[in-house]
Design an enzyme around this catalytic site. Structure first.
Site, PDB file in Angstrom:
ATOM      1  N   LYS A  38      51.563  31.467  38.674  1.00 15.86           N
ATOM      2  CA  LYS A  38      52.135  32.673  38.069  1.00 15.86           C
ATOM      3  C   LYS A  38      53.394  33.118  38.803  1.00 15.86           C
ATOM      4  CE  LYS A  38      49.372  36.292  40.389  1.00 15.86           C
ATOM      5  NZ  LYS A  38      48.413  37.402  40.172  1.00 15.86           N
ATOM      6  N   THR A  46      51.561  32.847  51.118  1.00 13.15           N
ATOM      7  CA  THR A  46      51.600  32.047  52.343  1.00 13.15           C
ATOM      8  C   THR A  46      52.873  32.306  53.134  1.00 13.15           C
ATOM      9  OG1 THR A  46      50.353  30.314  51.191  1.00 13.15           O
ATOM     10  CG2 THR A  46      51.409  29.692  53.255  1.00 13.15           C
ATOM     11  N   PHE A 117      45.119  33.616  70.441  1.00 14.38           N
ATOM     12  CA  PHE A 117      44.825  34.425  69.261  1.00 14.38           C
ATOM     13  C   PHE A 117      43.414  34.969  69.387  1.00 14.38           C
ATOM     14  CE2 PHE A 117      46.892  34.926  64.998  1.00 14.38           C
ATOM     15  CZ  PHE A 117      48.201  34.871  65.440  1.00 14.38           C
ATOM     16  N   GLN A 231      37.868  41.095  55.515  1.00 16.67           N
ATOM     17  CA  GLN A 231      38.423  41.282  56.857  1.00 16.67           C
ATOM     18  C   GLN A 231      39.487  42.367  56.898  1.00 16.67           C
ATOM     19  OE1 GLN A 231      40.958  38.179  59.083  1.00 16.67           O
ATOM     20  NE2 GLN A 231      38.984  38.172  60.140  1.00 16.67           N
ATOM     21  N   GLU A 246      49.007  39.383  64.801  1.00 16.67           N
ATOM     22  CA  GLU A 246      48.182  39.213  65.989  1.00 16.67           C
ATOM     23  C   GLU A 246      48.957  38.521  67.106  1.00 16.67           C
ATOM     24  OE1 GLU A 246      43.903  37.066  66.452  1.00 16.67           O
ATOM     25  OE2 GLU A 246      44.155  38.647  64.956  1.00 16.67           O
ATOM     26  N   ARG A 291      38.865  40.077  65.051  1.00 20.16           N
ATOM     27  CA  ARG A 291      39.406  41.164  64.240  1.00 20.16           C
ATOM     28  C   ARG A 291      38.349  42.168  63.803  1.00 20.16           C
ATOM     29  NH1 ARG A 291      43.459  37.331  60.640  1.00 20.16           N
ATOM     30  NH2 ARG A 291      45.057  37.118  62.254  1.00 20.16           N
ATOM     31  N   HIS A 359      42.985  42.564  55.001  1.00 15.91           N
ATOM     32  CA  HIS A 359      43.859  41.419  55.255  1.00 15.91           C
ATOM     33  C   HIS A 359      43.405  40.132  54.581  1.00 15.91           C
ATOM     34  CE1 HIS A 359      46.819  39.082  57.397  1.00 15.91           C
ATOM     35  NE2 HIS A 359      45.909  38.376  58.048  1.00 15.91           N
ATOM     36  N   ARG A 394      36.683  35.733  59.925  1.00 11.48           N
ATOM     37  CA  ARG A 394      37.619  34.637  60.196  1.00 11.48           C
ATOM     38  C   ARG A 394      38.377  34.897  61.489  1.00 11.48           C
ATOM     39  NH1 ARG A 394      43.070  33.836  59.532  1.00 11.48           N
ATOM     40  NH2 ARG A 394      43.378  35.734  58.296  1.00 11.48           N
ATOM     41  N   SER A 397      44.564  32.719  62.737  1.00 11.67           N
ATOM     42  CA  SER A 397      45.282  31.444  62.796  1.00 11.67           C
ATOM     43  C   SER A 397      44.480  30.263  62.269  1.00 11.67           C
ATOM     44  CB  SER A 397      45.846  31.145  64.195  1.00 11.67           C
ATOM     45  OG  SER A 397      44.870  30.711  65.101  1.00 11.67           O
TER      46      SER A 397
END
Length: 582
Positions: A38, A46, A117, A231, A246, A291, A359, A394, A397
């Site tokens: 779309k 990304t 991270f 998240q 982060e 997180r 996020h 998650r 990274s």
């Protein structure tokens, strides 16, 4: 009605979709590959990823340690066989991206630079300054353009999966330029449409992330897995939700409350190290906890009165000043730009206001480790999918590497399926697309009373209140009731633009439908999970319950509310234990 036929169709032109197209085009040059998106691919979300991509490369790291970090970070809800595959294949994918031209940042000796991270016990996040997603997407897009067998359908909205005799055989796509729906058919389809964070008001997600692929699969009878796990990133700008990566904390940034106190030391995330120590930026600090824990610490600090009250809600400060101008401008140039443009401050000398913001969605279309869904011929990869890599939380990274690993795996599996099931019911599929065209024309030519913007705003508000960082049964039930009400009110939707060429109201209405389906799965799955785990925290059930809920939730579509079922988590050699980061 013209039928476009390919050997494989990919829905979504972002990182996962492009990686899938490259894997198919590279390994099978005789195939015809259709990519329906779309958006123009370089506008995919990304491109906004800032921090980096995880993969073991340094001698002080190991495959076993990365696996352990992911499983622990997931609060033991990740399928461990999936994690093992991901961690083992991650370095190869990142090196391949290097060979295609991704400009990874370097150490003085020329080796790839890595940074720490959250939730990772050592430095393993590859990065390209703080514009990693931008450079990765450019690299993937340019590489995909090498393959003449990849046919792109940009600015075409997939509105329905075409299923015949129990097998997915294509999609019906709405062409924004003409308003016409047409069939794009293939023996296998891969959904790579990203997440659905726009069901919340305050999110880092692009406006296009409306859960489209999740909703397509859900309506075709495929369950959505682990949808209760949403998240919250601990550092977004308070007014816009724009992400402060982060990587800022990976370089040594610290979080302080209204009194300048590093409040995270009070929440089982370790003790502070000296920020003036020259070795500090290379050490794991409490700011690099996972997180979910950092976002929950914010809520607790807010309850204690330690946050700062602002026009757009409470916030704390992210302090980078001790890093110095040289390091900030070299490692975090995009953060400098964002702070200047959106907050009017300079992180070299000013504190950055931040607060938790939606996020990423750990849940998504139920797949196996090759991206296959329970519907034959349908695959999924990236954030829209749930192969059960991320579990309840998650680690930062992992997602950029995930779209590479599972985009490629899904493509190879889908191609193999297509070779063995090449027959297509073209006439029946074209008839489904024609019926979809009639339904869209009939429904959206009605002159109802409910504007899109009002329903979307009410959905956002209901999710922000009922499915926040901390939840309870009463709030979730109210959110369930509100989503059900909005679903009913969709039937009285009002569109004022009835043109056929680049009608922006029509896709907005379709996106709203998708968002409501996704939101319904989130709140119903959360209501059913009476425990606290990872990003899903119940005030009324504050403990993790491995006896009853060491399981994945599966939300199935029905004529009423979703039916919630469960399936076991795959445990290989890492038995569940308590998470500690102190």
């Amino acid at each position: 009605m013209e039928v476009r036929r390919h050997d494989i169709v990919i829905v979504g032109g972002g990182g996962a979709g492009l990686r899938a197209a490259i894997a198919a085009g590279e390994q099978f040059p005789d195939l015809s590959i259709g990519v329906v998106s779309k958006l123009y691919p370089m506008r995919s979300h990304t491109v906004a990823a800032e921090g980096g991509a995880a993969g073991v490369i340094k001698p002080n790291d190991s495959i076993e340690q990365h696996i352990s970090d992911v499983i622990s970070g997931s609060d033991w809800l990740a399928d461990q066989d999936v994690v093992e595959i991901f961690v083992n294949q991650a370095p190869r994918e990142l090196v391949q991206l290097e060979h295609w031209g991704c400009p990874w940042s370097r150490m003085p000796d020329g080796s790839v630079a890595v940074r720490p991270f959250g939730g990772m016990k050592t430095e393993r996040t590859w990065y390209a300054a703080d514009k990693t997603g931008f450079h990765m997407l450019h690299t993937l897009f340019q590489t995909a353009m090498k393959y003449g067998n990849v046919v792109r359908y940009d600015e075409n909205f997939a509105v329905q999966l075409l299923v015949h005799e129990g097998r997915c055989q294509g999609v019906a796509a709405l062409d924004f330029r003409t308003g016409e729906v047409f069939p794009v058919v293939a023996p296998a389809v891969i959904l790579c449409t990203g997440g659905g964070g726009r069901i919340f008001a305050f999110t880092t997600n692009a406006v296009a992330k409306t859960g489209d692929g999740m909703a397509l699969a859900y309506r075709a009878g495929v369950p959505l897995k682990d949808m209760e796990f949403v998240q919250f990133h601990p550092t977004g700008l308070p007014d816009t939700g724009i992400l402060i990566t982060e990587a800022a904390r990976g370089e040594g940034g610290i979080l302080v409350n209204k009194d300048g106190y590093r409040y995270l030391q009070d929440y089982d995330l370790g003790k502070p190290v000296d920020v003036n120590d020259p070795e500090h930026p290379r050490k794991s600090t409490m700011e690099l906890g996972p997180r979910d824990r950092l976002s929950q610490a914010f809520v607790k600090e807010q309850a204690k009165g330690g946050t700062i009250q602002g026009k757009f809600g409470d916030y704390v400060h992210l302090d980078l000043r001790h890093l110095g101008a040289k390091r900030i401008h070299e490692r975090l140039p995009f953060i400098v730009e964002l702070c200047h443009e959106y907050v009017g401050l300079d992180p070299v000398r000013d504190l950055i206001p931040v607060r938790p913001v939606v996020h990423y969605m750990m849940g998504g279309v139920h797949t196996d480790l090759d991206g296959a869904t329970p519907l034959p011929g349908l695959y999924a990869a990236g954030e829209c999918a749930c192969a059960s890599l991320n579990g309840a939380n998650r680690l930062g990274s992992n997602s950029l590497t995930e779209l590479l690993v599972f985009g490629a795996r899904a493509a190879r599996a889908a191609v193999e399926f297509g070779r063995q099931n090449s027959a297509l019911a073209t006439e029946a599929l074209a008839a489904q697309a024609a019926d979809q065209q009639r339904q869209i024309q009939e429904r959206f030519s009605r002159r109802g009373s409910e504007p899109i913007a009002r329903l979307r705003q009410e959905l956002n508000e209901a999710m922000e209140v009922g499915a926040a960082i901390e939840r309870d049964g009463e709030g979730l039930q109210q959110a369930c009731n509100k989503v059900a009400e909005l679903k009913a009110r969709l039937q009285d939707l009002r569109l004022t633009d009835h043109s056929t060429t680049f009608n922006t109201e029509l896709p907005a209405a379709l996106e709203l439908e998708n968002m409501i389906d996704v939101a319904e799965c989130v709140v119903q799955s959360a209501l059913a999970r009476t425990e606290s785990r990872g990003a899903h925290q119940r005030r009324d059930f504050p403990k993790r319950d491995d006896q009853q809920f060491l399981k994945h939730s599966l939300a199935y579509r029905t004529d009423a509310e979703p039916r919630i079922e469960y399936c076991d988590v795959t445990i290989t050699k890492w038995p569940p234990k308590e998470r500690h980061y102190g």
